[in-house]
Design a protein around this motif. Sequence first.
Motif, PDB file in Angstrom:
ATOM      1  N   UNK A 379      37.817  39.743  42.224  1.00 58.89           N
ATOM      2  CA  UNK A 379      38.546  41.004  42.173  1.00 58.89           C
ATOM      3  C   UNK A 379      37.697  42.164  41.690  1.00 58.89           C
ATOM      4  N   UNK A 380      36.525  41.851  41.097  1.00 67.81           N
ATOM      5  CA  UNK A 380      35.647  42.902  40.587  1.00 67.81           C
ATOM      6  C   UNK A 380      34.363  43.042  41.415  1.00 67.81           C
ATOM      7  N   UNK A 381      34.208  42.196  42.437  1.00 68.54           N
ATOM      8  CA  UNK A 381      32.914  42.097  43.129  1.00 68.54           C
ATOM      9  C   UNK A 381      32.357  43.433  43.598  1.00 68.54           C
ATOM     10  N   UNK A 382      33.072  44.075  44.487  1.00 69.62           N
ATOM     11  CA  UNK A 382      32.527  45.300  45.077  1.00 69.62           C
ATOM     12  C   UNK A 382      32.396  46.399  44.025  1.00 69.62           C
ATOM     13  N   UNK A 383      33.406  46.535  43.209  1.00 65.61           N
ATOM     14  CA  UNK A 383      33.388  47.556  42.160  1.00 65.61           C
ATOM     15  C   UNK A 383      32.183  47.393  41.248  1.00 65.61           C
ATOM     16  N   UNK A 384      31.924  46.174  40.822  1.00 63.40           N
ATOM     17  CA  UNK A 384      30.817  45.933  39.901  1.00 63.40           C
ATOM     18  C   UNK A 384      29.465  46.047  40.596  1.00 63.40           C
ATOM     19  N   UNK A 385      29.411  45.657  41.882  1.00 63.22           N
ATOM     20  CA  UNK A 385      28.140  45.788  42.592  1.00 63.22           C
ATOM     21  C   UNK A 385      27.765  47.252  42.769  1.00 63.22           C
ATOM     22  N   UNK A 386      28.753  48.073  43.104  1.00 60.99           N
ATOM     23  CA  UNK A 386      28.493  49.503  43.239  1.00 60.99           C
ATOM     24  C   UNK A 386      28.089  50.102  41.899  1.00 60.99           C
ATOM     25  N   UNK A 387      28.710  49.614  40.824  1.00 65.01           N
ATOM     26  CA  UNK A 387      28.336  50.091  39.493  1.00 65.01           C
ATOM     27  C   UNK A 387      26.870  49.773  39.207  1.00 65.01           C
ATOM     28  N   UNK A 388      26.414  48.611  39.664  1.00 68.98           N
ATOM     29  CA  UNK A 388      24.993  48.260  39.487  1.00 68.98           C
ATOM     30  C   UNK A 388      24.109  49.202  40.295  1.00 68.98           C
ATOM     31  N   UNK A 389      24.509  49.486  41.530  1.00 74.40           N
ATOM     32  CA  UNK A 389      23.739  50.433  42.338  1.00 74.40           C
ATOM     33  C   UNK A 389      23.658  51.788  41.635  1.00 74.40           C
ATOM     34  N   UNK A 390      24.768  52.228  41.076  1.00 74.98           N
ATOM     35  CA  UNK A 390      24.780  53.525  40.390  1.00 74.98           C
ATOM     36  C   UNK A 390      23.860  53.522  39.179  1.00 74.98           C
ATOM     37  N   UNK A 391      23.635  52.365  38.610  1.00 79.10           N
ATOM     38  CA  UNK A 391      22.747  52.252  37.448  1.00 79.10           C
ATOM     39  C   UNK A 391      21.280  52.267  37.850  1.00 79.10           C
ATOM     40  N   UNK A 392      20.943  51.665  38.986  1.00 78.70           N
ATOM     41  CA  UNK A 392      19.526  51.510  39.332  1.00 78.70           C
ATOM     42  C   UNK A 392      19.005  52.581  40.279  1.00 78.70           C
ATOM     43  N   UNK A 393      19.901  53.265  41.011  1.00 79.98           N
ATOM     44  CA  UNK A 393      19.440  54.267  41.962  1.00 79.98           C
ATOM     45  C   UNK A 393      19.618  55.671  41.393  1.00 79.98           C
TER      46      UNK A 393
END
Length: 461
Positions: A379-393
Amino acid sequence: MKSRKWFLLFLVVTVSAFILAACGGSDEPSTANDNGNNAENQTNDDGNENEAPENEPEETYDLGGRHITINFHADLTPQEGTEIGDLQVERWREVEEKYNVTIEWTTTPYDEKFDHFTTTVLAGEPYADIVLFDDTETGRLSRLALEGLIVAYDDIIDLSQTKLSDMILEQGRILPDGKVYAVETLGTFARGGGMFYNKTLFEQAGLEDPYDLVQRGEWTWDAMLHAAKTLTSGDQYGLALNPHTIAEYSIISNDARVLDIETGEIVLDSPEALQALEFTADLFNLHDVVRENDRSTLWEDPPVFFNEGIAAMVHGATWEASEERREAPFEWGYVYWPLGPNASEYGAIRTGVSGYVIPVGVEDPEIVYQIWEDLQLWEYEREQQIAWFEDIFPNEESVEMATQMLDNVKFGRWKPYNLADAFYGTWEAIAFGEQTPAQAVASIKPEAQALVDEFLGSASE
């Protein structure tokens, strides 16, 4: 190998931080521009995993305190202390209670894992209930499947009733029988397979930003070559490339193939594949736009040259947005690898296969799978993956591109067929001008075909 160390770092950060395989996960499909990528590249009509029927009572199990082990060559034990980590640990305890089991994440050294897996399974005593293999172990994974040492998920569960996306299932079909032998989560596609570029140099040279070209479907080989020529001057180069990676990226981005999966024929001499290899050779030898590597560090040099501002463009996965890159004294971005003349749709480039497998001989493999599935924070997959992208990019455009890559992937399907390491010498000979693409392909084709024939022969026994 430095690339494997960086890849391992990616897995430790994303898989451990987001429970076993990175994260992501809202129920809404991405709203990013699809740039002409059609629905065939999506997980399904709504962009999400297959969902089990609603309003059915949840099945319960009592495994009598059984000890379940999940193995990898790095420690993936969920850790408390962050929001997602706390959720992981909470889910872990819930699953233990639901099934009356204890769950442990164990480690086996990378160089020992394959032999240990084989030996214990053949002895009838698998050393773990479920084992993760990463992209660098594609050959190992397919060999284990070929030798009948891992369970085909099709044989133990109804895959249509799982939370596995269509792309996950597609990736896990690594043998001619079309069955799924490895499963993952959305995080497997978070690795991308695109291009980092120096936005500052592009702007200073008056070049259009590749992100804008992608929006119009005009980020092509020709556009990349034009930029590389413009940005090559003196000690400054347009590109930094690993010969192995650029050859594979060129083939896949031109919608060419190395192997015809249906016939088992090596087709690296097709016009589309040769066109890709000729483009690769010309980048190195005709246009002279590639910063020369130290041949002992082909994997390590390109990202370093980019980080130092020596090269304006470099291939790479999302996890290569390292701390060193984030501290670079220039602006940079991330986009799809450009389209070849034979292609019309962008996609993240993926050549390896990774995933969780269940060894043959594991008791109640269907329940072991369900335990693994229940552990995931779907239930958190996409949300958390995008959050990771926002952290590294460093910018929204790069986040958008990486997010699109979660749903748009181009697979290279040859490596599981006994070809994981077959072409390294071929790619280098082409890049270093030692052979023309046609000569190199003609030289390696009989050997490669023999490897495939051996593989397929074993598969049919």
